[in-house]
Write an enzyme that holds these catalytic residues in place. Sequence first.
Site, PDB file in Angstrom:
ATOM      1  N   ARG A   1      23.694   5.569  38.020  1.00 13.23           N
ATOM      2  CA  ARG A   1      23.368   4.456  38.629  1.00 13.23           C
ATOM      3  C   ARG A   1      22.055   4.185  39.020  1.00 13.23           C
ATOM      4  NH1 ARG A   1      28.638   5.464  38.288  1.00 13.23           N
ATOM      5  NH2 ARG A   1      30.198   3.506  38.914  1.00 13.23           N
TER       6      ARG A   1
ATOM      7  N   ASP B   1      39.171  12.124  38.504  1.00 10.33           N
ATOM      8  CA  ASP B   1      38.636  13.059  37.878  1.00 10.33           C
ATOM      9  C   ASP B   1      39.082  14.526  38.390  1.00 10.33           C
ATOM     10  OD1 ASP B   1      37.224  11.402  36.182  1.00 10.33           O
ATOM     11  OD2 ASP B   1      35.509  11.369  37.507  1.00 10.33           O
TER      12      ASP B   1
ATOM     13  N   SER C   1      39.175   0.924  37.132  1.00 13.10           N
ATOM     14  CA  SER C   1      38.251   1.416  36.466  1.00 13.10           C
ATOM     15  C   SER C   1      36.864   1.035  37.059  1.00 13.10           C
ATOM     16  CB  SER C   1      38.271   1.102  35.051  1.00 13.10           C
ATOM     17  OG  SER C   1      36.875   1.746  34.303  1.00 13.10           O
TER      18      SER C   1
ATOM     19  N   SER D   1      27.972  10.075  39.030  1.00 14.23           N
ATOM     20  CA  SER D   1      28.205   8.645  39.009  1.00 14.23           C
ATOM     21  C   SER D   1      26.905   8.139  39.826  1.00 14.23           C
ATOM     22  CB  SER D   1      29.401   8.147  40.003  1.00 14.23           C
ATOM     23  OG  SER D   1      30.581   8.385  39.117  1.00 14.23           O
TER      24      SER D   1
ATOM     25  N   GLN E   1      34.094   2.252  35.932  1.00 17.90           N
ATOM     26  CA  GLN E   1      33.234   2.018  34.886  1.00 17.90           C
ATOM     27  C   GLN E   1      33.276   0.566  34.464  1.00 17.90           C
ATOM     28  OE1 GLN E   1      34.330   4.684  31.807  1.00 17.90           O
ATOM     29  NE2 GLN E   1      33.502   6.393  33.079  1.00 17.90           N
TER      30      GLN E   1
ATOM     31  N   ARG F   1      43.558  14.119  29.194  1.00 15.45           N
ATOM     32  CA  ARG F   1      43.644  15.239  30.036  1.00 15.45           C
ATOM     33  C   ARG F   1      45.146  15.530  30.540  1.00 15.45           C
ATOM     34  NH1 ARG F   1      38.438  13.813  33.838  1.00 15.45           N
ATOM     35  NH2 ARG F   1      36.884  14.790  32.440  1.00 15.45           N
TER      36      ARG F   1
ATOM     37  N   GLY G   1      30.841   8.569  29.059  1.00 15.65           N
ATOM     38  CA  GLY G   1      31.764   7.347  29.060  1.00 15.65           C
ATOM     39  C   GLY G   1      31.122   6.428  30.079  1.00 15.65           C
TER      40      GLY G   1
HETATM   41  C1  S3P Z   1      33.253   7.104  36.836  1.00 15.03           C
HETATM   42  C2  S3P Z   1      34.414   6.259  36.852  1.00 15.03           C
HETATM   43  C3  S3P Z   1      35.803   7.009  36.539  1.00 15.03           C
HETATM   44  C4  S3P Z   1      35.397   8.382  36.251  1.00 15.03           C
HETATM   45  C5  S3P Z   1      34.116   8.784  35.577  1.00 15.03           C
HETATM   46  C6  S3P Z   1      32.780   8.390  36.531  1.00 15.03           C
HETATM   47  C7  S3P Z   1      32.095   6.062  37.331  1.00 15.03           C
HETATM   48  O1  S3P Z   1      35.984   6.289  34.950  1.00 15.03           O
HETATM   49  O2  S3P Z   1      36.527   9.038  35.844  1.00 15.03           O
HETATM   50  O3  S3P Z   1      34.243  10.293  35.404  1.00 15.03           O
HETATM   51  O4  S3P Z   1      30.730   6.802  37.440  1.00 15.03           O
HETATM   52  O5  S3P Z   1      32.038   4.969  37.276  1.00 15.03           O
HETATM   53  P1  S3P Z   1      36.901   5.023  35.112  1.00 15.03           P
HETATM   54  O6  S3P Z   1      36.087   3.936  35.571  1.00 15.03           O
HETATM   55  O7  S3P Z   1      37.134   4.840  33.394  1.00 15.03           O
HETATM   56  O8  S3P Z   1      38.165   5.196  35.866  1.00 15.03           O
END
Ligand code: S3P
Length: 450
Positions: free
Chosen positions: A33, A327, A174, A29, A176, A358, A101
């Site tokens: 960033r 995760d 989320s 993560s 993300q 999952r 993602g």
């Molecule tokens: C992440 C947020 C999570 C996580 C992903 C990394 C991130 O996803 O599952 O592996 O770095 O912001 P979600 O925001 O969809 O929960």
Amino acid sequence: MSGHGNPIPMTSRKAGPLTGEAHVPGDKSISHRSLLLGAMAVGETRITGLLEGEDVLATAAAMRAFGAEVERTGEGAWSVHGVGVGGFAEPEDVIDCGNAGTGVRLIMGCMATSPITATFTGDASLRSRPMGRVTDPIALFGAQSHGRTGGRLPMTVVGAKAPVPVRYRTPMASAQVKSAVLLAGLNAPGETVVIEAEATRDHTERMLAGFGAELTVEDSDEGRVITLVGQPELGPQTIAVPRDPSSAAFPVCAALIVPGSDVLVPNIGLNPTRAGLFTTLREMGADLTYENEREEGGEPVADLRARFSPDMRGVRVPEERAASMIDEYPVLSVVAAFATGKTEMVGVKELRVKESDRIDAMARGLEAGGVTVEEGEDFMVVHGMGPDGVPGGATAAARLDHRIAMSFLVMGLAAQAPMSVDDGAPIATSFPIFEPLMSGLGAEITRTGA
Ligand code: S3P
């Protein structure tokens, strides 16, 4: 990047105890960033400890395509010359985010408020995942998006020419989505506000503040309210990426279930928005201790010590902890099989839209290995069989999901008969040194098949 080439079948089997130190790679993560904010700062950001996994490398390539200079200067050492907020150029080709993602959703946020158009794609896993959760909020800024049915990739995003700031309440927990909105807010005038009912990982907020953005976080009746003042000048930073607690989870969990093990996993970030697994394991009776607790770069850090724990009991994982270990449910479900009693995982429907579904992936593989699992849209219950009661002896489908592959390989280290996965190639997305690291501890994990 949109595929993993030939599948790599892998097998793990019972071996001696796991011992020694496990130096896991940088946080995924935070690595994404660092590259994104480095690309939007003016001047040179230097990063050390970057995760050099496929997901992050795809983000590095994407930042180049948007005009930043991104260079590898040594092992895990990277330099990014940013183009400034609003300075992204239009990419000449499709942006391929591979399996990531986080990569695609955060990049969509970054470009959504610039007057450029970009087309995104990814591997079969990423092309099956919902993007509406990001395209809905970026539409409020004025961006348009055109994807496949159901908001899937490939998708073209047309950035807003005259973006307006937004106030957005995330409809699901989320990080993300929250991050995509904040990153879009960077190039909108005025204040962009994101409200999240439950706290999710806060690396974007911390890093935005570190790069000099004006950002406040308040707890209110509605939840966490994050307010960002748009169009800041971001100053370049020196970033030391901490090691990934989500990767640490694999050697830690393996040590807990393999008899005689004693493993040290140094320098793991224990940001409370990420550390839910370790809390849960300790509640289950795991012999897991935090040594040398300290603060580094504003984040709590410790060395994790995990020893074989034959007396673990199943627990009900509180729903409100889900975001802080989202995760880690796959590998927790493996540990749960080696505990006694039921482990109940509730409020986890987000697991259905990760790199794979999952809940389904774990339930099918655990069942194939002789473990009883109950599941519903939003929950999973694993019936523990005790430290030496898990049969194993099956092949699980990894479904292009690194964490599913690694979880079943951990299971095979302690099950009565070996466990195989049909394809370990996706492990390279987040933990490219998984095999040598685990072998170094004494694990027997081999590549099988032709
Ligand atoms: C992440 C947020 C999570 C996580 C992903 C990394 C991130 O996803 O599952 O592996 O770095 O912001 P979600 O925001 O969809 O929960």
